[in-house]
Write a protein that holds these residues in place. Structure first.
Motif, short mmCIF file in Angstrom:
data_model
loop_
_atom_site.label_atom_id
_atom_site.label_comp_id
_atom_site.label_asym_id
_atom_site.label_seq_id
_atom_site.Cartn_x
_atom_site.Cartn_y
_atom_site.Cartn_z
N MET A 43 -2.92 2.85 4.41
CA MET A 43 -4.22 2.91 5.20
C MET A 43 -4.65 1.65 5.57
SD MET A 43 -6.05 5.71 2.93
CE MET A 43 -7.69 5.50 3.83
N ASN A 44 -4.41 0.65 4.91
CA ASN A 44 -4.74 -0.93 5.26
C ASN A 44 -4.04 -1.22 6.55
OD1 ASN A 44 -6.37 -3.44 4.85
ND2 ASN A 44 -4.32 -4.24 4.31
N ILE A 45 -2.91 -0.93 6.72
CA ILE A 45 -1.89 -1.03 7.76
C ILE A 45 -2.45 -0.17 9.07
CG2 ILE A 45 0.30 -1.46 8.87
CD1 ILE A 45 1.29 -1.73 5.72
N VAL A 46 -2.44 1.23 8.68
CA VAL A 46 -2.64 2.18 9.80
C VAL A 46 -4.31 2.09 10.33
CG1 VAL A 46 -2.74 4.45 10.34
CG2 VAL A 46 -1.10 3.53 9.02
N VAL A 47 -5.19 2.03 9.68
CA VAL A 47 -6.54 2.05 10.04
C VAL A 47 -6.84 0.74 10.88
CG1 VAL A 47 -9.12 2.17 9.32
CG2 VAL A 47 -7.25 3.66 8.11
N ILE B 221 5.51 3.38 -0.14
CA ILE B 221 5.19 3.70 1.43
C ILE B 221 4.71 2.68 2.13
CG2 ILE B 221 2.81 4.28 1.14
CD1 ILE B 221 3.43 6.93 2.64
N ALA B 222 4.34 1.74 1.72
CA ALA B 222 3.79 0.63 2.64
C ALA B 222 4.63 -0.89 2.48
CB ALA B 222 2.21 0.31 2.32
N ASN B 223 5.86 -0.41 1.68
CA ASN B 223 6.69 -1.60 1.38
C ASN B 223 7.19 -2.21 2.66
OD1 ASN B 223 8.16 -3.15 -0.67
ND2 ASN B 223 9.81 -2.21 -0.03
N LEU B 224 7.13 -3.55 2.75
CA LEU B 224 7.67 -3.92 3.91
C LEU B 224 8.72 -5.34 3.70
CD1 LEU B 224 4.38 -4.47 6.20
CD2 LEU B 224 6.32 -2.78 6.44
N SER B 225 9.78 -5.37 4.37
CA SER B 225 10.65 -6.36 4.32
C SER B 225 10.50 -7.45 5.52
CB SER B 225 12.02 -5.79 4.07
OG SER B 225 12.18 -5.24 2.80
N THR B 226 9.97 -8.58 5.40
CA THR B 226 9.70 -9.39 6.32
C THR B 226 10.74 -10.48 6.32
OG1 THR B 226 7.22 -9.02 6.25
CG2 THR B 226 8.09 -10.87 7.53
N ALA C 11 -1.45 5.89 -5.59
CA ALA C 11 -2.72 5.51 -4.71
C ALA C 11 -3.08 4.28 -4.00
CB ALA C 11 -4.08 6.09 -5.67
N LEU C 12 -2.34 3.33 -4.86
CA LEU C 12 -2.39 1.94 -4.40
C LEU C 12 -1.55 1.87 -3.14
CD1 LEU C 12 -3.06 -1.04 -4.59
CD2 LEU C 12 -1.06 -1.25 -6.19
N GLY C 13 -0.28 2.61 -3.42
CA GLY C 13 0.53 2.69 -1.92
C GLY C 13 -0.04 3.17 -0.85
N ILE C 14 -0.77 4.33 -0.97
CA ILE C 14 -1.65 4.83 0.12
C ILE C 14 -2.54 4.00 0.68
CG2 ILE C 14 -2.63 7.01 0.58
CD1 ILE C 14 -1.14 8.60 -1.50
N GLY C 15 -3.17 3.28 -0.23
CA GLY C 15 -4.33 2.49 0.08
C GLY C 15 -3.52 1.25 0.93
#
Length: 268
Positions: free
Chosen positions: A196-200, A58-63, A189-193
């Motif tokens: 959250m690190n990006i959103v919060v 869910i937080a996977n990014l391609s830069t 849970a790691l993906g959601i964390g």
């Protein structure tokens, strides 16, 4: 079918509705779980596998074209292989991470290298005003390459990997399969964390996440009800932030209150 869907979910796939319909539609693990469930005749388990894998990525990014895991290979290779064997979401997560970070990245980088060759051919055709050559080098050849680099490996992985996974799960000790299930449960849970690190942006915002957890776990509210409550809370926070920004702009002598109310400090 899983191999074909892996091709249709590629970011450069032509038959679907561009990036939105392909990469952000068919290529998402949640959609892949539904489609793999339909293919293997068990939609419920397919969706459950898709939800678990989606949480991981869910937080996977391609830069800049660089990625740590190829999500489309992970979706259809991992979920498809899991549906062909145990139909266990935890196993689907483990297989998806394994597939996405091994031959998924290998074929992804192979495609990137091959496309540079196609670009040279398209540029040469453009210099010669060769419309047919441009179409072949820019559209036809890359699509053929994409199909074979996505559909064929996923098909082979599921077809030949089915017996391998079954034999491994049947031969390894029970403690090993238990560890796989536990790790498969931790990865979402790691993906959601990571998300959250990006959103919060501020630690005080974690209050909303804890409130949602309490409403779900202790109050027994459904996810749909919590979504509606979250929308109302988000709208109230937005209104309070906008009204607080307008007086601050007037005090500082700024006349353009719209920018003060809507600009994001993280973007400007």
């Amino acid at each position: 079918m899983c191999g074909v869907f892996c091709y249709l979910g590629a970011i450069e796939s032509a038959p679907m509705f561009g990036i939105t319909g392909s990469f952000y539609g068919v290529g998402r693990p949640l959609v892949a779980g539904l489609l793999c469930g339909l293919v293997f005749g068990d939609v419920t388990q397919g969706v459950l596998c898709g939800v678990a894998v989606q949480a991981v990525f869910i937080a996977n990014l391609s830069t800049g074209g660089a990625t740590n895991s190829e999500i489309t290979y992970a979706s259809y290779g991992g979920i498809g292989l899991a549906m062909a064997t145990t139909k266990d979401p935890a196993v689907a997560v483990t297989l998806s991470v394994l597939v996405g970070q091994t031959f998924g990245l290998i074929f992804y980088n192979t495609r990137m290298a091959a496309y540079s060759f196609f670009n040279n051919g398209a540029q040469k055709a453009a210099e010669e005003n060769n419309d047919r050559g441009i179409t072949l080098w820019h559209v036809v050849y890359p699509q053929i390459c994409t199909f074979f680099l996505r559909a064929v490996p996923v098909f082979l992985a599921i077809y030949f990997g089915q017996g391998l996974v079954d034999s491994l799960l049947n031969s390894v000790p029970e403690i090993v399969t238990h560890i796989i299930s536990v790790l498969g449960g931790v990865l979402p849970a790691l993906g959601i964390g990571m998300l959250m690190n990006i959103v919060v942006k501020d630690k005080i915002q974690l209050v909303f996440f804890f409130a949602g957890f309490v409403l779900l776990s202790f109050a027994g509210l459904s996810m749909v009800a919590i979504v509606f409550i979250a929308v109302l809370v988000a709208y109230l926070v937005y209104l309070s932030s906008a009204k607080a920004a307008v007086p601050a702009a007037e005090t500082s002598g700024t006349t353009n209150t719209d920018d003060a109310a809507y600009e994001d400090d993280d973007l400007f």
